[in-house]
Design a protein around this motif. Structure first.
Motif, PDB file in Angstrom:
ATOM      1  N   UNK A 169       0.861  -1.190   0.000  1.00  0.00           N
ATOM      2  CA  UNK A 169       0.000   0.000   0.000  1.00  0.00           C
ATOM      3  C   UNK A 169       0.890   1.230   0.000  1.00  0.00           C
ATOM      4  N   UNK A 170       0.589   2.186  -0.868  1.00  0.00           N
ATOM      5  CA  UNK A 170       1.218   3.494  -0.677  1.00  0.00           C
ATOM      6  C   UNK A 170       0.203   4.586  -0.920  1.00  0.00           C
ATOM      7  N   UNK A 171       0.309   5.640  -0.112  1.00  0.00           N
ATOM      8  CA  UNK A 171      -0.679   6.719  -0.159  1.00  0.00           C
ATOM      9  C   UNK A 171      -0.135   7.932   0.583  1.00  0.00           C
ATOM     10  N   UNK A 172      -0.775   9.090   0.412  1.00  0.00           N
ATOM     11  CA  UNK A 172      -0.371  10.240   1.215  1.00  0.00           C
ATOM     12  C   UNK A 172      -0.452   9.875   2.702  1.00  0.00           C
ATOM     13  N   UNK A 173       0.528  10.353   3.458  1.00  0.00           N
ATOM     14  CA  UNK A 173       0.570   9.988   4.878  1.00  0.00           C
ATOM     15  C   UNK A 173      -0.559  10.681   5.648  1.00  0.00           C
TER      16      UNK A 173
END
Lengths: 279, 279, 279, 279
Positions: free
Chosen positions: A9-13
């Motif tokens: 998963x990667x996304x704005x923190x």
């Protein structure tokens, strides 16, 4: 026997991401084997990779994750299995030989479907290991015509990744774009030093005291894709360009194998031409 | 007590050079401590370094050597003694601090005559070790005017070598030419990658997996002089440019110290912008 | 076409040795390609290796050298040619596979005459490369009886060197003595740490942060012969003993191949259980 | 301005730990800066380190964690601040000098309260940096009597950690036990090779091709405490024991400094004589 999965998963923190994501896994009664996370503070971007096992409904997990993640999150959930690959090579045997041995003994985490080469030198080696070998000469062809032949052959195999194991032809941006970031190349220098042709000759002329090799994803800009792994060896004035090339081979083959392991185990995120790797 | 000497010879290669050169030493009854030689096959050029001891007439040795060497040979015979140096620095203390400690305990093989800096930050550290510190600000001066002030101060000390211990001003070709190949710089990247300003920022942006430092002689072309020593450390996505800079400091100071040892012990030949080093 | 030779001399140190030795070569009109020398000051012992080319009478050179060297000098003059070797292996393929590939492409500087193994696992790999494979089981045999069978097979081939490419049986002192210093082993630890069985398990239990591999000559004392080459890789708490074993394989195969290159090119002197190596 | 904290938890592994722990932090509205976790599968033990910031009641967090963790969990919550240390040294300056420079420029993450030495050689260096220096000779004293004097001096400062910066006296188990795992030593070999006296001499005699240094916690068994960091450099036949000692100094000082950084930033768990380190 439970299935094993890798979730990336990667996304704005934002606050509470780990808590929320692990909550979805926990409430689906999954066995988390390993979790890694990283927050890029400069870009305020969150990365998380989780290995887990369980008998589960993949759709249910994904939809649970969508429910708690920012809308622009990237979610990638893979069952653990071998990747299907095609290898391109030219004349040098050290990387191909190393991969064939690993593959033969089931250590590559990939199925080598075929080898394609613009020379015939590596045919007999390949065939010892009962892998199809396609000789596609580049002679008397435009670069584009040659690549179309290669693409036609690749299409027969539908690989997930192309591995350039010392394939010494420059790929067109058109070709690279079709497999963008699914091509892994081994470059025989410590990138970004000595981009382009004859890096060992360049290194020798410059009088460097260390040479290296770089495994990287290939995108439209030659030798400028995201770097996966690098390694080096010391040299001195006693080594000429040929000696450096010979010494470099052992580094090249180990770095390429290491990079492929990282790719095939779904350990890499690519973002803004850089890699985040959970080894 | 016998004097110790270091003899460096380089000349076009021809048959019998080692035999003839060692003959001159043997017939002068000198004690050879160590001999290293190297022939650059591509250029057909011969390099030899000999450490020896004896009570001798230097002129007699030189004239003996001239008698048996090709006419265009370079002969360099030095008594073993400490070199006299001046160090230029800016704000960072790690290289200077390391050199001051080594010097204080008599491990540098050099006399540090003075420190010159365009900032005052390192003054109190320097003065702890009772070395003269010259603050020569670059503010409100042309580069040339600033360098003339520095040159005037250097002239007071008549050093044999200038050491740039993280001196962060670009030197003009005029300045460099006056000390050509007698200036040693530590560059905070794995040259020739990331020439120029902010190499750690460049390395971070490119996403490299290894960073390094390079000690080199300075000639008229900034960052392009003969390389003496390089070293590296691995990095990964968790290090930002500042982290890399911090990690790099330990590499920089060790590489600079190593390079200076090689220079001060007369272990280096410079030829065609490359070094031949007998460690 | 001239023959190429490698001359190795070691003897008690005395004045003028280099001059006298190079004199013999010079007066025989030989082309010296490269010379390396070293004096062990503690033991006052001299080592010299010279590569040269020429059409010459070997006996004349030897007798010339005998005339000028101390009486207890060791003189070893070899024509440059491939060495004949037999490889012993057990179950692991990484070292054997690497050597077979190098051999197949003529990069090993040796003729692999046969593989002997106490298991059958590596038979099909070996036979792909058309090398004889001898399966000699150790089961239900005393160590001595097993070794006699192996020796009988080795005798068929009359090799100059035995290579233990992860041969996992302990050799008796009797066996080792017959080939003393002509057996090269790869030990899967950073000797002298973790002598004996299961070094990766030992390394894991001790919590080391670096593991390594050691190529060494085998003499009567297991794991205690002269060291040829060592290399290492970093590990951390995330690697268990199996992970270390897997990571170690790449180091082992590269270190063994490097050591064999040094041995087969006559670059090594053995003296008092240590090596002097002119790389 | 928010306080920064480091939380370290280790306990037997069970499902949902990350979710529950991060839940406590999330519901206390804390800003998690970085989280690392690791599960030792062989021992089924869980380790987690979290850096966070916030205005909070420490007791409330601890009690929240106790509520959700297994009863035998270890919870360690530290405010981020410099550690107080006392350094013991003997004659060699390289580690002490390096630490004094780092401390002077505020890079050590620790307050050096005092230096204690059994020799006076390092006194003038220490006093340049305005740190108290205590000379406590060991001459004409039993080991126990000498240690009591040292302990009396240490007591004046109440340090959290003792750093042995090339302190060359063997500590008794009684002494070590008082500071168990709060003493950090730099050992001048690649442990566990060459335990005990004169490791460079041992390394020279064995003819190793790589030497190293090891920073470790000290417990009752000399040189056998948990390893924190190790590093190496290559050597060859040209280096005698003194050369190795000289070369080793640069490795020792860098490894010690690296280990101290890890300790002072609360990055280390110690368990069963091994370290888990989140770099």
């Amino acid at each position: 026997m439970q299935e094993q999965y890798i979730l990336r998963i990667d996304c704005p923190d934002e606050k509470g991401l780990v808590h929320k994501i692990t909550g979805v896994l926990y409430h689906n009664d999954l066995n988390v084997i390993r979790t890694d996370e990283f927050v890029d503070k400069e870009k305020s971007h969150f990365f998380m990779r989780t290995e887990f096992a369980g008998s589960t409904d993949e759709k249910k997990i994904i939809s649970g994750l969508i429910g708690i993640l920012p809308t622009d999150a990237t979610i990638c959930l893979n069952k653990v299995r071998k990747k299907n690959i095609v290898i391109l090579a030219t004349k040098e045997h050290h990387c191909l030989g190393d991969l064939l041995i690993r593959h033969h003994f089931n250590e590559l985490n990939a199925n080598i479907l075929a080898i394609i080469s613009n020379h015939q030198i590596l045919q007999s080696l390949t065939e010892k290991f009962e892998i199809p070998f396609h000789f596609i000469s580049h002679e008397n062809k435009t670069r584009e015509a040659h690549e179309i032949e290669i693409l036609d052959t690749i299409e027969l195999y539908q690989p997930e990744f192309l591995v350039l194991a010392k394939y010494m032809r420059v790929l067109t941006a058109t070709f690279s774009a079709q497999f963008s970031n699914n091509i892994i190349n081994i470059h025989h220098s410590f990138l970004p030093a000595f981009i382009g042709a004859n890096p060992y000759r360049q290194a020798y002329e410059r009088g460097v005291k260390i040479i290296g090799a770089t495994a990287h994803f290939v995108n439209e800009n030659l030798d400028e894709g995201p770097i996966i792994a690098q390694s080096i060896i010391p040299v001195d004035h006693t080594e000429n360009a040929n000696d450096m090339a010979r010494l470099g081979k052992d580094v090249e083959k180990i770095v390429l194998a290491k990079a492929l392991k990282l790719v095939f185990e779904d350990r890499i995120f690519i973002r803004e031409n850089k890699t985040v790797i959970f080894e």
